[in-house]
Design a protein around this motif. Structure first.
Motif, PDB file in Angstrom:
ATOM      1  N   MET A  35      50.608  56.503  30.692  1.00  0.00           N
ATOM      2  CA  MET A  35      51.716  57.012  31.503  1.00  0.00           C
ATOM      3  C   MET A  35      51.281  58.353  32.083  1.00  0.00           C
ATOM      4  N   ALA A  48      50.288  54.578  37.618  1.00  0.00           N
ATOM      5  CA  ALA A  48      51.269  54.972  36.592  1.00  0.00           C
ATOM      6  C   ALA A  48      52.162  56.108  37.101  1.00  0.00           C
ATOM      7  N   CYS A 104      56.507  54.961  34.332  1.00  0.00           N
ATOM      8  CA  CYS A 104      56.741  54.378  33.013  1.00  0.00           C
ATOM      9  C   CYS A 104      55.384  54.057  32.385  1.00  0.00           C
ATOM     10  N   LEU A 105      55.403  53.683  31.119  1.00  0.00           N
ATOM     11  CA  LEU A 105      54.144  53.335  30.454  1.00  0.00           C
ATOM     12  C   LEU A 105      53.620  52.019  31.018  1.00  0.00           C
TER      13      LEU A 105
END
Ligand SMILES: NC(=O)c1ccc[n+]([C@@H]2O[C@H](COP(=O)([O-])OP(=O)(O)OC[C@H]3O[C@@H](n4cnc5c(N)ncnc54)[C@H](O)[C@@H]3O)[C@@H](O)[C@H]2O)c1
Length: 483
Positions: free
Chosen positions: A301, A467, A472-473
């Motif tokens: 992230m 990312a 978000c991850l």
């Protein structure tokens, strides 16, 4: 063997004609590169200091050429891309015995191409200059190897065509600005069976090799690495310029994918040409994360933005902060990385923290070259000190009471002993990696950064920009790293 042992006279360096060096910055440079009024004073001092440092480094690199042993078969080499990094690689290669330079290709014919050809002629090499790499590959049939230092978006076509023409290739990092480009390079390497070394030069740096093999591998000094931290803090600098009289014709710029001279000189900041500082600088260090942790990341992230520079002339983020997840063979780990463009304090380094010690390492011989801290609870390192794997510790002085009578919390950990890594590099930083490439061509070494490793790093780094947009991850799938 072509070449002599004399050092060429100093000559005009094209980059010196850029803003901030040989001549005074003019209004155009300011308009091109500086968006704030006090910036000229801000940059002037730092830029001059940087330029004089670079000149000293360059002079140090220009030593007499070593004589090649009589039985050493020469390797015929061409350079594609003779800009700032092309010159650095050339300086390093001139110190490697047994290379015979045959050709240079660069689209900036009146400037960088001319400089590189003149440099090599001074060393008595018979070199031909080319603007078009296809012409070079077509006419220089006897070449053994091609060294590529063009902007990232040219790496894939230059590498693939050179491999297909039967040459071994050393290509600068970042392998490509796109995954498709990097993939095509791996596939071309496999199809042709020629060597492809990617320019992550830390992989051949003796200090990094010592840390990887001896300190982390054999001695296992850190034991269980749980967190990693690294950064490249780079000072702001004016955009690169070019004197009008050396401007490349517009039609030529367009033919090679550049909108104008500003974009040609500052390609790193443009989408479709480079990847911004995270790709430019981060690729070096995130490659080390993967190497030392023994695995590619499992998730990423990131947050980034253009916080300082003018969006009209800078498309990529100047500031990026990243967190990677890793599933290493020893267990899970997290790694933080940042690159920012404001000032260069605290430089660039990677820091690995294990339950028994910390390693801080940098390519820079000046800062953080190699420091180790042993946790007070860890077993003694006497054996490794005796073997000269690490220096004897510099005892950390117990903190005394300050004037303000501040008292340390009783739960504060005792400061660990500080050791150093007793390995330094006296050659130019890129020389060992180039030497490894030429040794591999001679069958005397295995490449330290072959195509697959370069690809793994490219996947890890290029996903950061994705990312940032995703907020978000983003998980990595295991097969993303495989071709
Ligand atoms: N390994 C390292 O430490 C390191 C350091 C700096 C740069 N690099 C890499 O080296 C590469 C070059 O960077 P740089 O700083 O020298 O950039 P640069 O802009 O100074 O030089 C690029 C050169 O390539 C030439 N060029 C552009 N398109 C071309 C084409 N189609 N055919 C032939 N020549 C072309 C340009 O005229 C210029 O001379 C980049 O990939 C960069 O990431 C690596």
């Amino acid at each position: 063997m072509a070449g002599d042992e004399t050092k060429p006279e100093d000559e005009t360096k094209p980059e010196d004609a850029a803003a901030g060096s040989g001549r005074k910055l003019d209004r155009r440079d300011v308009l091109l590169g500086l968006s704030t009024v006090p910036a000229l004073a801000l940059f002037g001092y730092a830029w001059q200091k940087q330029r004089s440092y670079e000149q000293r480094q360059r002079q140090a690199a220009e030593v007499a050429r070593p004589a090649a042993p009589p039985d050493l078969e020469p390797i015929d080499v061409a350079l594609i891309g003779a800009g700032a990094q092309g010159q650095v690689l050339l300086d390093a290669m001139l110190r490697i015995p047994g290379l015979r330079f045959r050709a240079v290709c660069d689209i900036w014919t009146d400037f960088n191409l001319r400089r590189a050809v003149n440099t090599l002629k001074k060393y008595k090499f018979e070199v031909t200059g080319y603007e078009d790499y296809r012409q070079l590959l077509d006419q220089e049939r006897d070449l053994d190897a091609v060294v590529i230092a063009t902007p990232d978006f040219w790496h894939a076509p230059h590498t693939v065509e050179s491999l297909k023409a039967g040459k071994h290739v050393y290509c600068e990092k970042e392998m490509s600005n796109t995954l498709e480009g990097a993939r095509s390079m791996v596939l071309a390497q496999r199809q042709t069976g020629k060597l492809l070394q990617i320019g992550h030069q830390r992989r051949s740096n003796p200090r990094y090799l010592h840390c990887y093999h001896k300190l982390l591998g054999e001695a296992k000094l850190l034991v269980r690495i749980v967190t990693v931290n690294g950064q490249w803090n780079r000072a702001v600098a004016p955009d690169l310029g070019a004197p009008d009289r050396y401007a490349i014709p517009q039609a030529t710029l367009k033919q090679y994918g550049f909108k104008d001279m500003h974009q040609f000189r500052n390609w790193r900041w443009y989408k479709g040409l480079g990847g911004g500082p995270i790709v430019d600088l981060g690729s070096h260090q995130i490659d080390i994360y993967n190497w030392f942790l023994g695995a590619p990341p499992s998730g990423v992230m990131a947050s980034g933005g253009l916080l300082y520079h003018d969006p009209k002339t800078h498309e990529w983020h100047d500031t990026v902060m990243v967190v990677y997840d890793y599933n290493t063979p020893a267990g899970p780990a997290k790694a933080y990385y940042q690159t920012q463009t404001t000032n260069g304090s605290q430089g660039y380094y990677e820091s690995f923290m294990g339950d028994q010690g910390t390693l801080i390492i940098s390519e820079s011989e000046l800062n953080y070259a190699g420091q180790l801290y042993r946790d007070p609870n860890a077993p003694a390192w006497d054996e490794w000190i005796q073997k000269d794997y690490v220096s004897a510790p510099k005892e950390q002085e117990a903190k005394e009471r300050t004037k303000s009578d501040a008292v340390a919390d009783v739960r504060e950990s005792v400061a660990p002993d500080q050791h150093t890594v007793p390995v330094s590099l006296s050659d130019p930083y890129h020389q060992p990696h180039l030497q490894n490439f030429f040794d591999a061509i001679r069958g005397k070494a295995v490449l330290n950064c072959p195509a697959e490793i370069g690809y793994e790093s490219a996947v890890s780094v290029l996903k950061v920009n994705e990312a940032i947009d995703a907020k978000c991850l983003l998980p990595f799938k295991a097969d993303e790293f495989k071709i």
